[in-house]
Write a protein that holds these residues in place. Sequence first.
Motif, PDB file in Angstrom:
ATOM      1  N   SER A 168      86.539  29.187  68.357  1.00  0.00           N
ATOM      2  CA  SER A 168      85.235  29.246  67.688  1.00  0.00           C
ATOM      3  C   SER A 168      85.404  29.341  66.168  1.00  0.00           C
ATOM      4  N   VAL A 169      84.559  28.627  65.440  1.00  0.00           N
ATOM      5  CA  VAL A 169      84.587  28.723  63.968  1.00  0.00           C
ATOM      6  C   VAL A 169      83.378  29.515  63.458  1.00  0.00           C
ATOM      7  N   GLU A 170      82.684  30.194  64.367  1.00  0.00           N
ATOM      8  CA  GLU A 170      81.442  30.888  63.995  1.00  0.00           C
ATOM      9  C   GLU A 170      81.654  31.917  62.884  1.00  0.00           C
ATOM     10  N   LYS A 171      82.793  32.629  62.915  1.00  0.00           N
ATOM     11  CA  LYS A 171      83.059  33.656  61.897  1.00  0.00           C
ATOM     12  C   LYS A 171      83.599  33.068  60.603  1.00  0.00           C
ATOM     13  N   TYR A 172      83.856  31.761  60.574  1.00  0.00           N
ATOM     14  CA  TYR A 172      84.557  31.172  59.425  1.00  0.00           C
ATOM     15  C   TYR A 172      83.685  30.169  58.665  1.00  0.00           C
ATOM     16  N   TRP A 173      83.476  28.981  59.202  1.00  0.00           N
ATOM     17  CA  TRP A 173      82.704  27.990  58.430  1.00  0.00           C
ATOM     18  C   TRP A 173      81.747  27.203  59.327  1.00  0.00           C
ATOM     19  N   TYR A 174      81.159  27.898  60.278  1.00  0.00           N
ATOM     20  CA  TYR A 174      80.172  27.284  61.177  1.00  0.00           C
ATOM     21  C   TYR A 174      78.900  26.904  60.402  1.00  0.00           C
ATOM     22  N   HIS A 175      78.496  25.672  60.502  1.00  0.00           N
ATOM     23  CA  HIS A 175      77.250  25.150  59.902  1.00  0.00           C
ATOM     24  C   HIS A 175      77.184  25.301  58.383  1.00  0.00           C
ATOM     25  N   VAL A 176      78.341  25.313  57.688  1.00  0.00           N
ATOM     26  CA  VAL A 176      78.275  25.447  56.228  1.00  0.00           C
ATOM     27  C   VAL A 176      77.598  24.227  55.593  1.00  0.00           C
ATOM     28  N   LEU A 177      77.765  23.067  56.220  1.00  0.00           N
ATOM     29  CA  LEU A 177      77.078  21.877  55.692  1.00  0.00           C
ATOM     30  C   LEU A 177      75.656  21.781  56.235  1.00  0.00           C
ATOM     31  N   ASN A 178      75.486  22.031  57.526  1.00  0.00           N
ATOM     32  CA  ASN A 178      74.137  21.931  58.125  1.00  0.00           C
ATOM     33  C   ASN A 178      73.145  22.869  57.449  1.00  0.00           C
ATOM     34  N   ASP A 179      73.627  24.073  57.064  1.00  0.00           N
ATOM     35  CA  ASP A 179      72.727  25.082  56.488  1.00  0.00           C
ATOM     36  C   ASP A 179      72.665  25.025  54.966  1.00  0.00           C
ATOM     37  N   PHE A 180      73.253  23.977  54.366  1.00  0.00           N
ATOM     38  CA  PHE A 180      73.178  23.834  52.916  1.00  0.00           C
ATOM     39  C   PHE A 180      71.909  23.052  52.555  1.00  0.00           C
TER      40      PHE A 180
END
Length: 347
Positions: A168-180
Motif C-alpha cells: 500500500s502507498v496510502e501512508k506515502y504518496w497515495y493520490h498526490v496527483l489526483n488530489d492536487f
Amino acid sequence: MNKINNFIEKAGWPRIIIALFLLSFFIATPFVGLRLDTSISDTLIRFGMNSVLVLAMVPMIQSGCGLNFGLPLGIIAGLLGAVISIEIGITGFAGFIMAIIISIPFALIFGIGYGILLNRVKGDEMTVSVYVGFSSVAFMSMMWLLLPFKSPDMIWAYGGEGLRTTISVEKYWYHVLNDFLPIKINDYITIPTGLILFFILMCLIVWMFFKTKTGTAMSAVGSNPDYARASGININKMRIISVVFSTILGGIGIIVYEQTFGFIQLYQGPFYMAFPAVAAILLGGASIHKATITHVIIGTILFQGILTMTPSVINNIIQTDMSETIRIIVSNGMILYALTRVKKVNS
C-alpha cells in the motif's frame, strides 16, 4: 458529404463504431440505474492513470522498433523506484518525485541493454520484446524475495524478509496527483486536475523532444532507414535512445498508475501490462511505423472508457455480478482487434 466521407476514411469504421458504442453506454447509464457523472469521473481517472504507460509506446514506434511489448522492463524500473522511495520513508509529493528520480537510472540501464538487444534482432523486435518483458518479470519475481528491504510496510510479516505481493502507498504518496487542485463539480464527479496536468506535462516533454535534432533524426530512422543512413544518422544509436526514452516513460507511467490505484503490485503484477497499452495506441489510430500524442489520447479514452463502462452497464442490465468476466472478455477482445491491425499494416 465529402467532409463526412473524408472523416470516415481518416478515422476508420472500426474506431467510429467503438466510439459510438462508448457513447451509447454513457447515454444508457440513467436508464440502467447508474449515474452519468460517476461514470464520467471513473473514465477520467482511468484515462489519467493509464495514459503515461500508453505514451511510452511512442518513441519506439517512431524509431521503427515497433510496439513496445517489453514495457514490463520499464515498469520494473518504476517499481524499483517506488519501493526504494518507501524504504527511504519520504512521503507526499516529495516521495512521488523521489520514486520517479530513483526509477530513471534503472530505466536508463535497462533501456540501453534492451536497445542493444533489439539492434541485434532487427526485423523481429516485437517477438523478442515479448520475451524480454516476460523474462524480466520472472527474474524480478525472485529478486523481490532476495533484495534487502527492511521497511515493515513492505516485507512479509511472517519471515521478516522479502517484499509482499501488494504494497500500500496510502501512508506515502497515495493520490498526490489526483488530489492536487481537484475540481469538484458535485458529490459524484471530481476532475483529477493534477493527474491530467501531469499527463499534459509528459506529452509536452515528448512533443518537444521530437522537435529537437535528435527527435527528428529518430523519426527519420523510423520512416525511412535508408534515407537516414545516407544522411549520416547513426541508426543504432537513435534506436537505443528511443528504447531508453520508452523505458523511462514506462517507469514514470507505473508510478503514476500506483499513486492513483493505491497499491504497488510486484511479482506477476507487470506480466500483462504491455498488452492494454499496445491495444490502446493501436485503437487510437497508430501503426507500427507511426504514432502521435493524438493517437495516445484517443486510444486511451476509447480503451479505458469501454473497459470502465461495459461491466457496470451490462451488470445492471442482467442484474448479475459478472463484472470481472465481462471486463476480461472486453479487454481481450479489444486487444485482439488491435493486434489484427498490426497484421493489416504488415500485409
